[in-house]
Scaffold this active site. Structure first.
Site, PDB file in Angstrom:
ATOM      1  N   ASP A  99    -131.333 -25.440 -18.977  1.00 55.46           N
ATOM      2  CA  ASP A  99    -130.090 -24.697 -19.088  1.00 55.46           C
ATOM      3  C   ASP A  99    -129.136 -25.255 -18.036  1.00 55.46           C
ATOM      4  O   ASP A  99    -129.491 -25.331 -16.854  1.00 55.46           O
ATOM      5  CB  ASP A  99    -130.365 -23.207 -18.825  1.00 55.46           C
ATOM      6  CG  ASP A  99    -129.549 -22.304 -19.721  1.00 55.46           C
ATOM      7  OD1 ASP A  99    -128.332 -22.519 -19.795  1.00 55.46           O
ATOM      8  OD2 ASP A  99    -130.127 -21.388 -20.328  1.00 55.46           O
ATOM      9  N   ASP A 199    -124.437 -23.688 -20.810  1.00 54.27           N
ATOM     10  CA  ASP A 199    -123.943 -22.324 -20.717  1.00 54.27           C
ATOM     11  C   ASP A 199    -122.414 -22.287 -20.806  1.00 54.27           C
ATOM     12  O   ASP A 199    -121.734 -23.043 -20.083  1.00 54.27           O
ATOM     13  CB  ASP A 199    -124.402 -21.744 -19.363  1.00 54.27           C
ATOM     14  CG  ASP A 199    -124.277 -20.241 -19.286  1.00 54.27           C
ATOM     15  OD1 ASP A 199    -124.909 -19.560 -20.103  1.00 54.27           O
ATOM     16  OD2 ASP A 199    -123.542 -19.752 -18.409  1.00 54.27           O
ATOM     17  N   GLU A 241    -123.103 -23.720 -25.608  1.00 53.01           N
ATOM     18  CA  GLU A 241    -122.889 -22.319 -25.966  1.00 53.01           C
ATOM     19  C   GLU A 241    -121.379 -22.095 -26.037  1.00 53.01           C
ATOM     20  O   GLU A 241    -120.703 -22.149 -25.020  1.00 53.01           O
ATOM     21  CB  GLU A 241    -123.506 -21.380 -24.925  1.00 53.01           C
ATOM     22  CG  GLU A 241    -123.387 -19.915 -25.348  1.00 53.01           C
ATOM     23  CD  GLU A 241    -123.455 -18.929 -24.183  1.00 53.01           C
ATOM     24  OE1 GLU A 241    -123.728 -17.748 -24.423  1.00 53.01           O
ATOM     25  OE2 GLU A 241    -123.203 -19.341 -23.040  1.00 53.01           O
ATOM     26  N   HIS A 314    -131.457 -14.549 -25.440  1.00 54.29           N
ATOM     27  CA  HIS A 314    -131.665 -13.631 -24.313  1.00 54.29           C
ATOM     28  C   HIS A 314    -130.476 -12.722 -24.047  1.00 54.29           C
ATOM     29  O   HIS A 314    -130.552 -11.856 -23.175  1.00 54.29           O
ATOM     30  CB  HIS A 314    -131.978 -14.449 -23.063  1.00 54.29           C
ATOM     31  CG  HIS A 314    -130.808 -15.288 -22.645  1.00 54.29           C
ATOM     32  ND1 HIS A 314    -130.334 -16.343 -23.401  1.00 54.29           N
ATOM     33  CD2 HIS A 314    -129.992 -15.201 -21.576  1.00 54.29           C
ATOM     34  CE1 HIS A 314    -129.280 -16.862 -22.806  1.00 54.29           C
ATOM     35  NE2 HIS A 314    -129.047 -16.195 -21.688  1.00 54.29           N
ATOM     36  N   ASP A 315    -129.362 -12.937 -24.746  1.00 51.70           N
ATOM     37  CA  ASP A 315    -128.176 -12.093 -24.561  1.00 51.70           C
ATOM     38  C   ASP A 315    -127.990 -11.107 -25.706  1.00 51.70           C
ATOM     39  O   ASP A 315    -127.063 -10.295 -25.687  1.00 51.70           O
ATOM     40  CB  ASP A 315    -126.904 -12.957 -24.518  1.00 51.70           C
ATOM     41  CG  ASP A 315    -126.833 -13.850 -23.298  1.00 51.70           C
ATOM     42  OD1 ASP A 315    -127.380 -13.476 -22.254  1.00 51.70           O
ATOM     43  OD2 ASP A 315    -126.214 -14.929 -23.411  1.00 51.70           O
TER      44      ASP A 315
HETATM   45  O1  TEU Z   1    -123.538 -15.999 -21.812  1.00 54.07           O
HETATM   46  C1  TEU Z   1    -122.181 -16.007 -22.091  1.00 54.07           C
HETATM   47  C2  TEU Z   1    -121.569 -14.783 -22.644  1.00 54.07           C
HETATM   48  O2  TEU Z   1    -120.374 -14.649 -22.606  1.00 54.07           O
HETATM   49  C3  TEU Z   1    -122.334 -13.719 -23.300  1.00 54.07           C
HETATM   50  O3  TEU Z   1    -123.525 -14.065 -23.826  1.00 54.07           O
HETATM   51  C4  TEU Z   1    -122.474 -12.573 -22.381  1.00 54.07           C
HETATM   52  O4  TEU Z   1    -123.750 -12.555 -21.887  1.00 54.07           O
HETATM   53  C5  TEU Z   1    -122.155 -11.272 -23.032  1.00 54.07           C
HETATM   54  O5  TEU Z   1    -123.279 -10.777 -23.670  1.00 54.07           O
HETATM   55  C6  TEU Z   1    -120.990 -11.282 -23.963  1.00 54.07           C
HETATM   56  O6  TEU Z   1    -120.495  -9.993 -24.037  1.00 54.07           O
HETATM   57  C7  TEU Z   1    -124.054 -16.952 -20.939  1.00 54.07           C
HETATM   58  C8  TEU Z   1    -125.521 -16.722 -20.720  1.00 54.07           C
HETATM   59  O7  TEU Z   1    -126.216 -16.925 -21.917  1.00 54.07           O
HETATM   60  C9  TEU Z   1    -125.706 -15.356 -20.135  1.00 54.07           C
HETATM   61  O8  TEU Z   1    -127.055 -14.999 -19.991  1.00 54.07           O
HETATM   62  C10 TEU Z   1    -125.026 -15.345 -18.797  1.00 54.07           C
HETATM   63  O9  TEU Z   1    -125.048 -14.063 -18.274  1.00 54.07           O
HETATM   64  C11 TEU Z   1    -123.576 -15.808 -18.895  1.00 54.07           C
HETATM   65  O10 TEU Z   1    -123.401 -16.964 -19.695  1.00 54.07           O
HETATM   66  C12 TEU Z   1    -123.080 -16.186 -17.525  1.00 54.07           C
HETATM   67  O11 TEU Z   1    -123.720 -17.339 -17.084  1.00 54.07           O
END
Ligand code: TEU
Length: 544
Positions: A99, A199, A241, A314-315
């Site tokens: 990542d 990311d 992403e 994971h989000d």
């Molecule tokens: O996520 C980016 C992001 O904007 C979303 O996934 C966020 O977590 C939220 O759910 C949107 O409302 C990435 C990573 O995947 C996430 O785990 C991190 O927290 C974020 O970036 C910051 O690095």
């Protein structure tokens, strides 16, 4: 044109290390825990592991706040463990992608600490500052709630953070900063990793004063520069992403000339269930819209780019809970979702536990939550007068902790994840849903995934076949074909919990003399004449 786009034939498995497998009894997963489970992953048949961050980090955002890109967080192990993981995985034909979190660092990164301590340091300009003129520089919000600016009283200036205040944004307009990032990427590539998941990479071209965050004017210039300076000649898998990806820019990102990335994660299908653009408030899935998003991306990138295929990470909530039925039809709907996704063109991503049909945990007590985004959401919602019950309901449905509960390996204590109390509670359904049970049962979701992964390697039509949506206007059917020369894949899904009769005449050219059922989530296919009788969540993949 790239010589060998191996990643077009690959299946990726995402590991969220803190919740995968604990070998030390710390209650948190570790690198040795991943090594221990490589045989499990080999059996499943995946080719690549996307490892969520394991770098040194104060863990304000579970590792997405990095304080040293060159070292491993002691809670996960050591750099020797990391080297061992890369090597052992390689021996089992599994590649590792890291990542890459370079939109921001942790506020504990030495660059930021020096930037705070000394206004004249060259590292000051590695971040984004605006002089304090008595008010916030503008009304840009952080994605985790509250303003995107925090005042540093000592130097009397605001720094920008699109996520938590512990995650200051890097200034990509600084060429020296960019070179430092490329150096670090090359250092990891030299270790033998097979690429990066990047990311929020679509944010690096931001123009803060114009409140432009994603898709900034220099975004693609920076990605192309990064590509040239690092992985261009390395034949790796890179996936960005990009919440801001659309069909106009996706072809750029995943340009087959190899000038940018292999592919991006786009989120149009995810956002279909957001009510008025708000992720905490959902609407029921509109199947017709879902079909049209998938179809647009399949057709739109055919020959012009490459899709990533995913329903969870994971989000996001657990995929069977968000997209299927995590109650009575859990197994049927999880298999349907798997078939529906793995039959498409693109690189499939499986999020840990998805292959077991793990479900949302929906924590009922506030102190069970660990995620900074959920906790911020709760505090802000409450301060705006939202009731406890209503805020909690959103977190139970949508909160990121749903995906972060420990992997359920067995029906023993803590699901066999750890010998000690885990950092986040295990989903109590581990006694029923776990890898041990799934591996032993030939009819399990695990074995269904295993079949799908193996099929992709066997038939070229999975990789190259041209996509065509069928029964576009027929609810609740989600059906399509993929064609390559004289081979056609047909994927038919009854996306509902009621039986459905499908008349395939004139629409589906099933050659009844010569078709082979590749995967099916019921024992028999009920095709009589031109009529296919489908049961709840019935899903079949046919090759003709
Ligand atoms: O996520 C980016 C992001 O904007 C979303 O996934 C966020 O977590 C939220 O759910 C949107 O409302 C990435 C990573 O995947 C996430 O785990 C991190 O927290 C974020 O970036 C910051 O690095």
């Amino acid at each position: 044109m790239k010589m060998n786009n191996w990643w077009k034939e690959a299946c990726v498995y995402q590991i969220y290390p803190a919740s995968f497998n604990d070998t030390t009894g710390s209650g948190k997963g570790d690198l040795q825990g991943i090594i221990e489970k490589l045989d499990y992953l080999s059996l499943l048949g995946i080719d690549v592991i996307w490892l969520s961050p394991v770098y040194a980090s104060p863990m304000a955002d579970n590792g997405y706040d990095i304080s040293d890109y060159y070292s491993i967080n002691p809670m996960f192990g050591t750099m020797e463990d990391m080297d061992q993981l890369i090597k052992t995985a390689k021996n089992k034909n599994i590649k590792i992608i890291m990542d890459l979190v370079v939109n921001h660092t942790s506020d504990q990164h030495p660059w930021f600490k020096e930037a705070l301590a000394d206004k004249t340091s060259p590292y000051r300009d590695y971040y984004i500052w605006r002089e304090n003129k008595g008010a916030l520089p503008n009304d840009l919000d952080s994605i985790f709630g509250g303003p995107a600016w925090t005042l540093d009283e000592k130097t009397n200036a605001y720094y920008m953070h699109l996520f938590a205040k512990e995650q200051p944004d890097l200034n990509w307009d600084n060429p020296q900063m960019r070179q430092d990032v490329y150096k670090m990427m090359n250092w990891w590539l030299d270790k033998g990793i097979a690429g990066f998941r990047m990311d929020v990479i679509d944010l690096i071209g931001k123009v803060p004063d114009e409140k432009v965050t994603d898709n900034g004017p220099k975004l693609h210039t920076y990605i192309q520069e990064m590509n040239q300076a690092t992985f261009n000649s390395k034949n790796v898998l890179t996936v960005g992403e990009c919440w801001g990806a659309n069909l106009d820019n996706a072809g750029l990102y995943s340009n087959p000339d190899g000038s940018e990335l292999s592919m991006v994660f786009q989120f149009h299908h995810i956002k279909l269930r957001w009510k008025d653009g708000n992720k905490w408030d959902t609407v029921p899935l509109n199947l017709k819209e879902f079909k049209s998003v998938i179809s647009e991306w399949q057709v739109g990138l055919q020959g012009k780019g490459w899709n990533s295929l995913f329903l969870g990470n994971h989000d996001l909530p657990r995929s069977v809970s968000y997209w299927g039925d995590d109650g009575h039809y859990r197994k049927k709907s999880a298999k349907m979702l798997a078939t529906l996704l793995h039959g498409l063109q693109g690189t499939p991503f499986i999020y840990q536990g998805e292959e077991l049909g793990m479900t949302n945990v929906g924590f009922e007590k506030l102190d069970q939550y660990r995620d900074i985004e959920s906790i911020n959401f709760y505090d802000i919602a409450r301060s705006q007068g939202v009731s406890h019950a209503s805020a909690l309901k959103s977190m139970q449905k949508i909160g990121r902790d749903n995906a972060r509960t420990p992997m359920q390996w067995t029906d023993e204590n803590y699901g066999g994840f750890s010998t000690n109390t885990p950092w986040i509670d295990v989903n109590p359904n581990y006694t029923l849903i776990n890898a041990k049970e799934s591996m032993a049962d030939d009819d399990s979701i695990f074995h269904h995934y295993k079949k799908l992964i193996a099929l992709r390697k066997k038939h070229k039509v999975f990789v190259e076949g041209q996509f065509k949506m069928l029964f576009e206007n027929e609810d609740p059917i989600f059906a399509y074909t993929r064609s390559l020369k004289d081979q056609t894949l047909v994927c038919i899904n009854n996306y509902s919990n009621v039986e459905h009769t499908l008349n395939i005449k004139d629409v589906l050219p099933i050659d009844k003399k010569a078709f082979q059922v590749l995967v099916h989530n019921y024992d028999t296919l009920n095709l009589q004449g031109d009529v296919l009788n489908l049961q709840a969540y019935e899903s079949v993949l046919i090759l003709m």
